[in-house]
Design an enzyme around this catalytic site. Sequence first.
Site, PDB file in Angstrom:
ATOM      1  N   ASP A  14      -5.504   0.052  -2.125  1.00 12.76           N
ATOM      2  CA  ASP A  14      -6.471  -1.145  -2.575  1.00 12.76           C
ATOM      3  C   ASP A  14      -7.531  -1.681  -1.808  1.00 12.76           C
ATOM      4  O   ASP A  14      -8.087  -1.386  -0.776  1.00 12.76           O
ATOM      5  CB  ASP A  14      -5.565  -2.056  -2.949  1.00 12.76           C
ATOM      6  CG  ASP A  14      -4.980  -3.254  -1.821  1.00 12.76           C
ATOM      7  OD1 ASP A  14      -5.019  -2.641  -0.631  1.00 12.76           O
ATOM      8  OD2 ASP A  14      -5.863  -4.525  -1.824  1.00 12.76           O
TER       9      ASP A  14
ATOM     10  N   ARG B 234      -4.981   0.856  -6.783  1.00 10.60           N
ATOM     11  CA  ARG B 234      -4.228   0.851  -6.140  1.00 10.60           C
ATOM     12  C   ARG B 234      -3.132   2.564  -7.405  1.00 10.60           C
ATOM     13  O   ARG B 234      -2.194   3.374  -6.794  1.00 10.60           O
ATOM     14  CB  ARG B 234      -2.634   0.285  -6.469  1.00 10.60           C
ATOM     15  CG  ARG B 234      -2.694  -0.638  -5.043  1.00 10.60           C
ATOM     16  CD  ARG B 234      -1.291  -1.845  -5.116  1.00 10.60           C
ATOM     17  NE  ARG B 234      -1.850  -3.186  -3.864  1.00 10.60           N
ATOM     18  CZ  ARG B 234      -1.990  -2.952  -3.207  1.00 10.60           C
ATOM     19  NH1 ARG B 234      -1.938  -2.266  -2.545  1.00 10.60           N
ATOM     20  NH2 ARG B 234      -2.297  -4.692  -2.464  1.00 10.60           N
TER      21      ARG B 234
ATOM     22  N   LYS C   3      -6.810   7.075  10.451  1.00 10.90           N
ATOM     23  CA  LYS C   3      -8.347   7.145  10.813  1.00 10.90           C
ATOM     24  C   LYS C   3      -8.042   6.587  12.560  1.00 10.90           C
ATOM     25  O   LYS C   3      -8.280   5.725  12.889  1.00 10.90           O
ATOM     26  CB  LYS C   3      -8.707   5.379   9.972  1.00 10.90           C
ATOM     27  CG  LYS C   3      -9.301   6.097   8.497  1.00 10.90           C
ATOM     28  CD  LYS C   3     -10.198   5.266   8.513  1.00 10.90           C
ATOM     29  CE  LYS C   3      -9.594   3.570   7.199  1.00 10.90           C
ATOM     30  NZ  LYS C   3     -10.493   3.021   6.844  1.00 10.90           N
TER      31      LYS C   3
ATOM     32  N   ASP D 148      -4.904   2.327  10.625  1.00  9.07           N
ATOM     33  CA  ASP D 148      -5.522   2.251  10.478  1.00  9.07           C
ATOM     34  C   ASP D 148      -6.426   1.558  12.058  1.00  9.07           C
ATOM     35  O   ASP D 148      -6.369   2.086  13.285  1.00  9.07           O
ATOM     36  CB  ASP D 148      -6.565   0.798   9.177  1.00  9.07           C
ATOM     37  CG  ASP D 148      -8.066   0.879   9.823  1.00  9.07           C
ATOM     38  OD1 ASP D 148      -9.234   0.946   9.595  1.00  9.07           O
ATOM     39  OD2 ASP D 148      -8.854  -0.410   8.972  1.00  9.07           O
TER      40      ASP D 148
ATOM     41  N   ASP E 100       0.946   3.203   4.863  1.00 11.82           N
ATOM     42  CA  ASP E 100      -0.161   3.829   4.204  1.00 11.82           C
ATOM     43  C   ASP E 100      -0.917   4.416   5.451  1.00 11.82           C
ATOM     44  O   ASP E 100      -0.934   5.604   4.787  1.00 11.82           O
ATOM     45  CB  ASP E 100      -0.730   3.452   3.046  1.00 11.82           C
ATOM     46  CG  ASP E 100      -1.347   1.460   3.192  1.00 11.82           C
ATOM     47  OD1 ASP E 100      -1.200   1.231   4.269  1.00 11.82           O
ATOM     48  OD2 ASP E 100      -1.696   1.208   2.414  1.00 11.82           O
TER      49      ASP E 100
ATOM     50  N   GLY F  64       0.598  -1.452  -0.045  1.00 11.37           N
ATOM     51  CA  GLY F  64       0.475   0.077  -0.080  1.00 11.37           C
ATOM     52  C   GLY F  64       1.075   1.108  -0.191  1.00 11.37           C
ATOM     53  O   GLY F  64       0.300   2.364  -0.550  1.00 11.37           O
TER      54      GLY F  64
END
Length: 173
Positions: free
Chosen positions: A156, A162, A128, A100, A97, A40
């Site tokens: 992705d 991507r 996030k 989360d 990337d 990512g």
Amino acid sequence: MYQLSKAPLLNAQQIDKRLESLAQELKACDFDIILSVLTGSYIFTADISRRIACPNLQIAFIKASSYGNSTESQGKVQISGIEKIEIKNKRVLLIDDILDTGNTMCALVKTLTELNPASIKTCVLLNKESRRTVDYHADFVGFDIENKFVVGYGLDYANDYRTLPEIWTLEEV
Ligand code: IMP
Ligand code: MG
């Protein structure tokens, strides 16, 4: 079924502008090596490392997988490729990337710490915060975003999207 949002969440110009300032912050830290988490972060890593542009800054890639063909984390983090990389006594910048739940970064930092680097700092393009399930904060963040699944600019969904230059929200239809 999923489809892209009508407009990008972050367009190429917004990404460019933020990367420019982020690179200045990173440049000041004198890292010895960037460890980039595949797949990512491949575009983010290429773009940010060119902006740091330091002749002695090394780069290496590791693989971490916690997602299958799903937008929900499967919890367990598989790490590979670390064994070939010399990080002892080096100032490491770990790049991913997106942050989360925090499981991936936590697992990676724990594994890397055991290899006795001089220091480890972490940098993510996207954060996030509301999704965090472990107490973890990145040292450098490109953008704080809401709890939406995003794709593009390296990120992705089931290996698609991507290569889009912008970051888009993926919406369920
Ligand atoms: P974490 O372990 O839950 O923090 O998840 C981090 C990893 O999950 C990232 O490195 C991404 O590969 C993937 N991921 C999390 N959220 C998204 C998203 O919105 N879009 C694409 N990939 C994501
Ligand atoms: Mg990832």
